[in-house]
Write a protein that holds these residues in place. Structure first.
Motif, PDB file in Angstrom:
ATOM      1  N   GLN A  11       0.671  -1.492   0.234  1.00 45.23           N
ATOM      2  CA  GLN A  11       0.045   0.441   0.304  1.00 45.23           C
ATOM      3  C   GLN A  11       0.795   1.233   0.162  1.00 45.23           C
ATOM      4  O   GLN A  11       0.812   2.104  -0.722  1.00 45.23           O
ATOM      5  N   ASN A  12       1.675   1.343   0.804  1.00 47.85           N
ATOM      6  CA  ASN A  12       2.957   3.231   0.721  1.00 47.85           C
ATOM      7  C   ASN A  12       3.237   2.611  -0.289  1.00 47.85           C
ATOM      8  O   ASN A  12       3.565   3.437  -0.949  1.00 47.85           O
ATOM      9  N   ARG A  14       2.857   1.763  -3.634  1.00 49.81           N
ATOM     10  CA  ARG A  14       1.266   2.556  -4.281  1.00 49.81           C
ATOM     11  C   ARG A  14       1.734   3.517  -4.023  1.00 49.81           C
ATOM     12  O   ARG A  14       1.412   4.424  -5.428  1.00 49.81           O
ATOM     13  N   LYS A  15       1.135   4.023  -3.333  1.00 46.57           N
ATOM     14  CA  LYS A  15       0.805   4.980  -2.483  1.00 46.57           C
ATOM     15  C   LYS A  15       2.131   6.150  -3.306  1.00 46.57           C
ATOM     16  O   LYS A  15       1.927   7.198  -3.534  1.00 46.57           O
ATOM     17  N   GLY A  18       1.848   6.991  -6.598  1.00 46.27           N
ATOM     18  CA  GLY A  18       1.214   8.191  -6.880  1.00 46.27           C
ATOM     19  C   GLY A  18      -0.448   7.422  -7.475  1.00 46.27           C
ATOM     20  O   GLY A  18      -0.731   7.857  -8.574  1.00 46.27           O
ATOM     21  N   THR A  20      -3.693   4.829  -7.953  1.00 41.71           N
ATOM     22  CA  THR A  20      -4.803   4.297  -6.677  1.00 41.71           C
ATOM     23  C   THR A  20      -4.536   2.205  -7.679  1.00 41.71           C
ATOM     24  O   THR A  20      -4.378   2.019  -7.545  1.00 41.71           O
ATOM     25  N   GLN A  21      -5.675   2.065  -6.026  1.00 40.19           N
ATOM     26  CA  GLN A  21      -5.865   1.011  -6.212  1.00 40.19           C
ATOM     27  C   GLN A  21      -6.733   0.018  -7.759  1.00 40.19           C
ATOM     28  O   GLN A  21      -6.063  -0.558  -8.294  1.00 40.19           O
ATOM     29  N   GLU A  39      -3.968  -5.406   0.888  1.00 38.17           N
ATOM     30  CA  GLU A  39      -3.095  -4.212   1.215  1.00 38.17           C
ATOM     31  C   GLU A  39      -3.449  -4.666   2.120  1.00 38.17           C
ATOM     32  O   GLU A  39      -3.182  -3.980   3.865  1.00 38.17           O
TER      33      GLU A  39
END
Length: 275
Positions: A11-12, A14-15, A18, A20-21, A39
Motif C-alpha cells: 500500500q505504501n 503504491r501510494k 501515486g 490508485t488501487q 493490502e
C-alpha cells in the motif's frame, strides 16, 4: 515480513508511486477486491501475484524473501477461525466413522446380504454424513480464501455440493429405486473422483506453503480421485481415500494448533528438503 506487514508495504509503495488501487490492478491484471484484501492483510497471495504487483511498483521481489516468511502468517490468518476448524476436525472424524457404517449398510442391504435397515435410520446416517462432510471440507474453502487460492476454494465447494446432491439422491433411491443402484454408484464415483482430483492438485500446488503433509495429502487425493473417475479402480480408491481424509484431518489440526515458531521451523525443514 509478516502479513499484514506485506500488505501495508504494498500500500505504501503504491501510494508513493501515486497510483490508485484501480490503476495498479489494471496494470497487474488483477481485480480490485484481491488487491484490497492483500493490502488489508486478509490473504496470503501467491508469489507470482506479489511479483506482478512489485514489478509495476518497481520494487525488488527477491528482497522480500517470501517463501521463508509468508508461512509464519498462516496460523495468524486462520486464528479467527480456530474454534470452527477444531470442531471441523472432530466432525471429520465423525464423518469417517459414519462413512464406514454407511458402506456396511449399503453393501448388506442393497446386495441382499440379509441386513435390514429402516428408512429413518438410513436417512439419518446420510444426513449425518452430509453435514459432517460439509463442515469438514468447508475448512479448505476457508484456507483457500485466506490464501487467495481459487482452485482450493472451488474444489472444496464442488465437493460440498456433490455430497449434498448425492446424499439426497441416495435417500431417494433407497425409498423409490427410481434408478438402479449400480448406475447411481457409478455416477457418484465419477463426479467425486473429479472433486477429489481437483482438491489433490490444489494441495499439491501449495506444498511449499503448507508443508510436506500437504504434498503427501495431495498425492493421495489425486490417486483417489483418478481411481474413482475410472470406476474400475473405485474399490482400491476407497482405501487411499481413507488415508487422504485422515491426512486432511491431521493437516488442519496442525495449521491451527502450531504457533508461529513451530511453523517457521517447519518451513525451514521444507526449504532444506526442496533445496
Amino acid at each position: 515480513m509478516k502479513q499484514p506487514e506485506l500488505g501495508h508495504k504494498i500500500q505504501n509503495w503504491r501510494k508513493a508511486k501515486g497510483l490508485t488501487q484501480e490503476e495498479l490492478v489494471e496494470r497487474c491484471n488483477l481485480n480490485v477486491r484481491t488487491l484490497q484484501r492483500i493490502e488489508a492483510g486478509e490473504v496470503l497471495p501467491r508469489s507470482y501475484t506479489v511479483k506482478s504487483i512489485l514489478d509495476v511498483l518497481e520494487v525488488d521481489f527477491s528482497a522480500l524473501n517470501l517463501p521463508d516468511t509468508s508461512e509464519k502468517d498462516i496460523y495468524t490468518l486462520l486464528k479467527p477461525n480456530k474454534k470452527f476448524i477444531q470442531w471441523a476436525a472432530v466432525l471429520g472424524v465423525l464423518y469417517l466413522c459414519l462413512s464406514f457404517v454407511e458402506g456396511f449398510i449399503e453393501i448388506g442391504y442393497f446386495y441382499d446380504f440379509g441386513i435390514e435397515v429402516s428408512g429413518v435410520t438410513y436417512s439419518l446416517i446420510k444426513l449425518g454424513i452430509m453435514l459432517s462432510f460439509s463442515v469438514f471440507y468447508y475448512v479448505f474453502y476457508i484456507i483457500g480464501k485466506k490464501l487467495d487460492d481459487g482452485l482450493l476454494k472451488v474444489s472444496a465447494i464442488v465437493l460440498i455440493g456433490l455430497i449434498v446432491i448425492s446424499s439426497i439422491n441416495d435417500i431417494s433411491v433407497f425409498y423409490t429405486e427410481y434408478i438402479s443402484i449400480e448406475f447411481s454408484l457409478m455416477m457418484t464415483s465419477v463426479v467425486f473422483g473429479i472433486g477429489y482430483t481437483l482438491l489433490g492438485i490444489a494441495l499439491l500446488m501449495r506444498k511449499e506453503l503448507l508443508g510436506n503433509l500437504a504434498l503427501v495429502s495431495g498425492i493421495f487425493g489425486i490417486v483417489s480421485g483418478v481411481g474413482f473417475t475410472t470406476i474400475i479402480m473405485a474399490i482400491p480408491a476407497l482405501f487411499t481415500l481413507t488415508i487422504f481424509e485422515i491426512l486432511l484431518i491431521v493437516l488442519i489440526v496442525r495449521l491451527v494448533s502450531s504457533n508461529s515458531n513451530e511453523l517457521a521451523e517447519s518451513v525451514t525443514e521444507v526449504s532444506a528438503v526442496n533445496s
